[in-house]
Design a protein around this motif. Structure first.
Motif, PDB file in Angstrom:
ATOM      1  N   THR A 152       5.556  -6.236   4.418  1.00 43.29           N
ATOM      2  CA  THR A 152       6.560  -6.276   3.348  1.00 43.29           C
ATOM      3  C   THR A 152       7.970  -6.514   3.906  1.00 43.29           C
ATOM      4  OG1 THR A 152       6.906  -3.866   3.441  1.00 43.29           O
ATOM      5  CG2 THR A 152       5.225  -4.675   1.916  1.00 43.29           C
ATOM      6  N   CYS A 170       0.838  -1.221   0.000  1.00 42.34           N
ATOM      7  CA  CYS A 170       0.000   0.000   0.000  1.00 42.34           C
ATOM      8  C   CYS A 170       0.861   1.254   0.000  1.00 42.34           C
ATOM      9  CB  CYS A 170      -0.959   0.012   1.186  1.00 42.34           C
ATOM     10  SG  CYS A 170      -0.211   0.594   2.731  1.00 42.34           S
ATOM     11  N   ARG A 196       1.855  -2.781   7.972  1.00 42.64           N
ATOM     12  CA  ARG A 196       0.638  -3.594   8.109  1.00 42.64           C
ATOM     13  C   ARG A 196       0.446  -4.510   6.901  1.00 42.64           C
ATOM     14  NH1 ARG A 196      -3.308   1.658   7.771  1.00 42.64           N
ATOM     15  NH2 ARG A 196      -2.540   2.341   5.757  1.00 42.64           N
ATOM     16  N   CYS A 197       1.164  -4.229   5.808  1.00 39.11           N
ATOM     17  CA  CYS A 197       1.094  -5.117   4.641  1.00 39.11           C
ATOM     18  C   CYS A 197       2.154  -6.212   4.716  1.00 39.11           C
ATOM     19  CB  CYS A 197       1.293  -4.332   3.357  1.00 39.11           C
ATOM     20  SG  CYS A 197       0.138  -2.992   3.128  1.00 39.11           S
ATOM     21  N   TYR A 238       2.025   2.966   2.599  1.00 36.17           N
ATOM     22  CA  TYR A 238       1.853   3.931   3.686  1.00 36.17           C
ATOM     23  C   TYR A 238       3.080   4.044   4.594  1.00 36.17           C
ATOM     24  CZ  TYR A 238      -0.646   6.992   6.806  1.00 36.17           C
ATOM     25  OH  TYR A 238      -1.030   8.085   7.526  1.00 36.17           O
ATOM     26  N   CYS A 239       3.688   2.917   4.895  1.00 29.06           N
ATOM     27  CA  CYS A 239       4.819   2.925   5.838  1.00 29.06           C
ATOM     28  C   CYS A 239       6.144   3.227   5.167  1.00 29.06           C
ATOM     29  CB  CYS A 239       4.931   1.555   6.501  1.00 29.06           C
ATOM     30  SG  CYS A 239       5.507   0.273   5.348  1.00 29.06           S
TER      31      CYS A 239
HETATM   32  S1  FES Z   1       3.369  -1.217   2.534  1.00 26.12           S
HETATM   33 FE1  FES Z   1       1.391  -1.037   3.456  1.00 26.12          FE
HETATM   34  S2  FES Z   1       1.855  -0.524   5.498  1.00 26.12           S
HETATM   35 FE2  FES Z   1       3.762  -1.040   4.664  1.00 26.12          FE
END
Ligand code: FES
Ligand code: FES
Length: 152
Positions: free
Chosen positions: A135, A96, A132-133, A98-99
């Motif tokens: 990775t 995603c 949260r994904c 985000y992080c």
């Molecule tokens: S890539 Fe989605 S929170 Fe890390």
């Protein structure tokens, strides 16, 4: 008036010195690459460089950052940052996303101190950056890849 040096530019901000640096970066300076996650130094989404060290901007005040160089994801450059960014693209790290600006800042911080980190070094340096994904596997691989690029 607070004076910050952000991404090499001197910026004067009419804000309270107790304002979290993250607020100043995102809301006042409109550098939205740095993300808000937990607000409590638990997730690493807000990580920026302050005086060359990965720092949680949600728990750092503008007053504390004044007079020190602050680098956000919009401003990272140099050999290490270029290798990290290239490795991130090569291994297609983000999901995603985000992080990821926080992850990249922490990875640049690690490789700036240690050009050949092992898995334990990577896990220790990156443990405060949550994804949260999930990775994490690709992040670790990309840091090794960036280290190889820096060796070449
Ligand atoms: S890539 Fe989605 S929170 Fe890390
Ligand atoms: S938003 Fe700063 S560590 Fe989570």
């Amino acid at each position: 008036m607070q004076v910050l040096t952000i991404n090499g530019q001197r910026r004067e901000l009419d804000v309270d010195p107790d304002m979290p640096l993250l607020w100043a970066i995102r809301d006042v300076l409109e550098l939205t690459g740095t993300k808000f996650g937990c607000g409590q130094a638990l997730c690493g989404a807000c990580t920026v460089m302050v005086d060359g060290m990965p720092t949680r901007s949600c728990q750092t005040s503008v007053g504390d950052a004044a007079g020190k160089p602050v680098v956000t994801i919009e401003g990272v450059d140099g050999k290490v940052a270029a290798a990290v960014q290239a490795a991130w693209v090569k291994l297609d790290v983000p999901q995603c996303g985000y992080c990821q600006s926080g992850q990249i800042i922490s990875a640049v911080g690690l490789l700036s101190q240690n050009r050949k980190p092992n898995d334990d070094d990577i896990d220790a340096a990156m443990s405060g950056n949550l994804c949260r994904c999930a990775t994490y596997h690709r992040i670790r691989g990309a840091i090794h890849e960036a280290a190889r690029m820096l060796e070449a």
